[in-house]
Design a protein around this motif. Structure first.
Motif, PDB file in Angstrom:
ATOM      1  N   LEU A 108     -45.999  17.721   1.810  1.00 36.28           N
ATOM      2  CA  LEU A 108     -44.992  17.582   0.757  1.00 36.28           C
ATOM      3  C   LEU A 108     -43.586  17.944   1.236  1.00 36.28           C
ATOM      4  O   LEU A 108     -42.622  17.229   0.954  1.00 36.28           O
ATOM      5  CB  LEU A 108     -45.373  18.441  -0.448  1.00 36.28           C
ATOM      6  N   VAL A 109     -43.468  19.061   1.951  1.00 44.29           N
ATOM      7  CA  VAL A 109     -42.146  19.471   2.427  1.00 44.29           C
ATOM      8  C   VAL A 109     -41.579  18.472   3.436  1.00 44.29           C
ATOM      9  O   VAL A 109     -40.422  18.031   3.306  1.00 44.29           O
ATOM     10  CB  VAL A 109     -42.197  20.891   3.011  1.00 44.29           C
ATOM     11  N   PRO A 110     -42.353  18.065   4.469  1.00 46.52           N
ATOM     12  CA  PRO A 110     -41.817  17.035   5.371  1.00 46.52           C
ATOM     13  C   PRO A 110     -41.472  15.731   4.646  1.00 46.52           C
ATOM     14  O   PRO A 110     -40.477  15.073   4.976  1.00 46.52           O
ATOM     15  CB  PRO A 110     -42.952  16.819   6.376  1.00 46.52           C
ATOM     16  N   ALA A 111     -42.291  15.364   3.650  1.00 47.19           N
ATOM     17  CA  ALA A 111     -42.008  14.127   2.911  1.00 47.19           C
ATOM     18  C   ALA A 111     -40.716  14.257   2.115  1.00 47.19           C
ATOM     19  O   ALA A 111     -39.921  13.314   2.048  1.00 47.19           O
ATOM     20  CB  ALA A 111     -43.173  13.800   1.977  1.00 47.19           C
ATOM     21  N   ALA A 112     -40.486  15.428   1.509  1.00 45.15           N
ATOM     22  CA  ALA A 112     -39.243  15.639   0.761  1.00 45.15           C
ATOM     23  C   ALA A 112     -38.035  15.535   1.681  1.00 45.15           C
ATOM     24  O   ALA A 112     -37.015  14.923   1.333  1.00 45.15           O
ATOM     25  CB  ALA A 112     -39.278  17.005   0.067  1.00 45.15           C
ATOM     26  N   ALA A 113     -38.150  16.127   2.867  1.00 50.25           N
ATOM     27  CA  ALA A 113     -37.053  16.038   3.833  1.00 50.25           C
ATOM     28  C   ALA A 113     -36.840  14.593   4.281  1.00 50.25           C
ATOM     29  O   ALA A 113     -35.695  14.146   4.468  1.00 50.25           O
ATOM     30  CB  ALA A 113     -37.340  16.932   5.033  1.00 50.25           C
ATOM     31  N   ALA A 114     -37.930  13.858   4.440  1.00 44.90           N
ATOM     32  CA  ALA A 114     -37.818  12.454   4.846  1.00 44.90           C
ATOM     33  C   ALA A 114     -37.136  11.621   3.767  1.00 44.90           C
ATOM     34  O   ALA A 114     -36.322  10.737   4.068  1.00 44.90           O
ATOM     35  CB  ALA A 114     -39.212  11.896   5.148  1.00 44.90           C
ATOM     36  N   VAL A 115     -37.458  11.898   2.508  1.00 49.11           N
ATOM     37  CA  VAL A 115     -36.811  11.192   1.401  1.00 49.11           C
ATOM     38  C   VAL A 115     -35.312  11.486   1.386  1.00 49.11           C
ATOM     39  O   VAL A 115     -34.489  10.583   1.183  1.00 49.11           O
ATOM     40  CB  VAL A 115     -37.460  11.592   0.067  1.00 49.11           C
ATOM     41  N   LEU A 116     -34.947  12.737   1.614  1.00 45.74           N
ATOM     42  CA  LEU A 116     -33.534  13.093   1.670  1.00 45.74           C
ATOM     43  C   LEU A 116     -32.828  12.344   2.790  1.00 45.74           C
ATOM     44  O   LEU A 116     -31.706  11.830   2.609  1.00 45.74           O
ATOM     45  CB  LEU A 116     -33.374  14.601   1.862  1.00 45.74           C
ATOM     46  N   ALA A 117     -33.471  12.276   3.946  1.00 41.92           N
ATOM     47  CA  ALA A 117     -32.874  11.551   5.070  1.00 41.92           C
ATOM     48  C   ALA A 117     -32.684  10.078   4.737  1.00 41.92           C
ATOM     49  O   ALA A 117     -31.648   9.479   5.051  1.00 41.92           O
ATOM     50  CB  ALA A 117     -33.753  11.715   6.311  1.00 41.92           C
TER      51      ALA A 117
END
Length: 444
Positions: free
Chosen positions: A140-149
């Motif tokens: 979830l955390v890596p996915a959230a960061a990926a969405v932000l990017a």
């Protein structure tokens, strides 16, 4: 981008070059093309739903509807390979404005760069290991960061193309783009993550693709909202056109007041939702003139006291006309009170100071500014600097000084470029004796 400036073409080519550089490592014997081909075909198919005769009329419109497929590629594939998933769909998508080829090329490059950046961030934070192990919470955390990017890349590129192709001022080109895209892309990112986890699990790609069904339903609901908003816009346009036809003095005035009101609101830091409602308030501020006899609106001679009293009823008429339109919200109060004055000498209720709603104080300044800077049959347009000086002179008595200062600040920075201009070629004549000389009274 109908006529694309050279700087915009260079900007697009640079974006395409960047996308090619990012995708180049995918050309390798070690690349597994099955997942790339399947995801690319699914995304391209999703982009073609709108052309289907059965469901096309109700399909969500516009590119980017099926970001879950692209983000699933970012969560499943190496960055350079994931960048290729968007390319076929971007080139096959319908483009309604010309040049179609350049627009498709731009969209393909933009999405490729966004997905490449998203995949890089996701892999750097250990998201790939979590997906391959079917451990959804840890991804979830890596996915959230990926969405932000992903959102950051799209925002930077979208703002750049607005500045280059549409000549939007650089200070405003990027304003609000990131926040408007974050929420929908975050939802799409969660769906994409679920697709990726199912894909990597024992259930396989078929189960992963089933995620598209509820996602399509949510997109359909959003499309219905967009249609409702378009209906609102059409209603407002019809009302404004009716006012413009009836009152020749204010042709184009409503749209310009809406634009100036929006500029003031943004300068004051209002939320986007309030800015939009305030734009409606500016556009519809004179809608009550539909209830005023046309002979009074078009009268060239002085108005009798009785006739002036009738014209001064137009804010109340307007409020009654829009009272049942729920989406207008605070705009209704602005329509009713935009002729109130800070010193209490305005109408219809003689409110003063903070008793006057904030939206009404904004529209009053925008209304007066456009009345002074527009050419009417009885007066020539004044220069912007002269109009601002007059507003500042009346600040504190007629106008809210905060609103006047905000307008002066934004005009000093961005200038005044009205989207609608008064009819040209009208020969000014003497101002009728019945029209007062105070700012804003030009529209009675």
């Amino acid at each position: 981008m109908r006529t694309v400036p050279p700087v915009a073409r260079v900007y697009v080519l640079l974006t395409v070059g960047g996308a090619l550089v990012c995708a180049a490592p995918a050309v390798s014997p070690d690349t597994s093309w099955f997942a790339v081909a399947l995801l690319a075909c699914v995304y391209a198919g999703c982009e073609q739903v709108g052309r289907c005769r059965i469901v096309g009329r109700r399909a969500p419109k516009g590119m980017g509807t099926f970001f879950p497929v692209l983000l699933a590629g970012a969560f499943l594939l190496p960055p350079s390979v994931a960048a290729l998933v968007a390319v076929p769909g971007a080139f096959l998508a319908r483009v309604e404005q010309r040049p179609a080829g350049l627009r498709r090329l731009w969209r393909a490059a933009q999405l490729a760069l966004g997905i490449w950046a998203s995949a890089r961030v996701f892999g750097a934070l250990g998201g790939s290991d979590a997906v391959s192990g079917a451990r959804l919470p840890y991804a979830l955390v890596p996915a959230a960061a990926a969405v932000l990017a992903f959102c950051v890349v799209l925002t930077v590129l979208d703002g750049g193309i607005l500045a280059a192709a549409e000549r939007v001022p650089p200070r405003t080109a990027w304003r609000g783009l990131f926040l408007r895209s974050l929420a929908p892309v975050a939802v799409h990112g969660l769906a994409g993550l679920l697709m990726a986890v199912l894909w990597a699990s024992s259930y396989g790609p078929v189960a992963a693709l089933l995620v598209l069904l509820p996602m399509y339903i949510s997109c359909w609901v959003f499309a219905q909202y967009q249609r409702e908003r378009a209906a609102h816009q059409a209603t407002i346009r019809a009302l404004v056109q009716a006012v413009d036809i009836k009152d020749g003095y204010t042709r184009g005035h409503s749209e310009r007041v809406g634009q100036a009101s929006m500029m003031i609101a943004r300068e004051l830091g209002m939320a986007d939702e309030r800015v939009e409602v305030l734009r409606f308030a500016g556009i519809l501020h004179d809608v009550g003139k539909l209830g005023v006899p046309t002979r009074l609106l078009r009268k060239d001679g002085p108005l009798t006291p009785e006739e002036r009293e009738i014209i001064q009823l137009h804010p109340e008429y307007g409020h009654e006309m829009v009272r049942g339109i729920g989406f207008l919200g605070e705009a209704r109060a602005a329509i009713l009170h935009h002729h109130e004055r800070l010193d209490g000498s305005g109408y219809p209720y003689g409110l003063s100071g903070a008793q006057i709603p904030e939206f009404a104080r904004v529209v009053a300044v925008a209304d007066a500014f456009d009345a002074m800077t527009s050419t009417r049959t009885y007066s020539r347009a004044r220069p912007v600097a002269v109009a601002l000086a007059e507003l500042e002179r009346c600040a504190g008595s007629q106008f809210d000084p905060v609103m006047v200062t905000a307008l002066a600040r934004v005009l000093g920075r961005d200038g005044w470029h009205p989207v609608v201009t008064a009819d040209e070629g009208v020969v000014p004549v003497a101002r009728p004796a019945g029209v007062a000389a105070v700012p804003g009274a030009a529209s009675r």
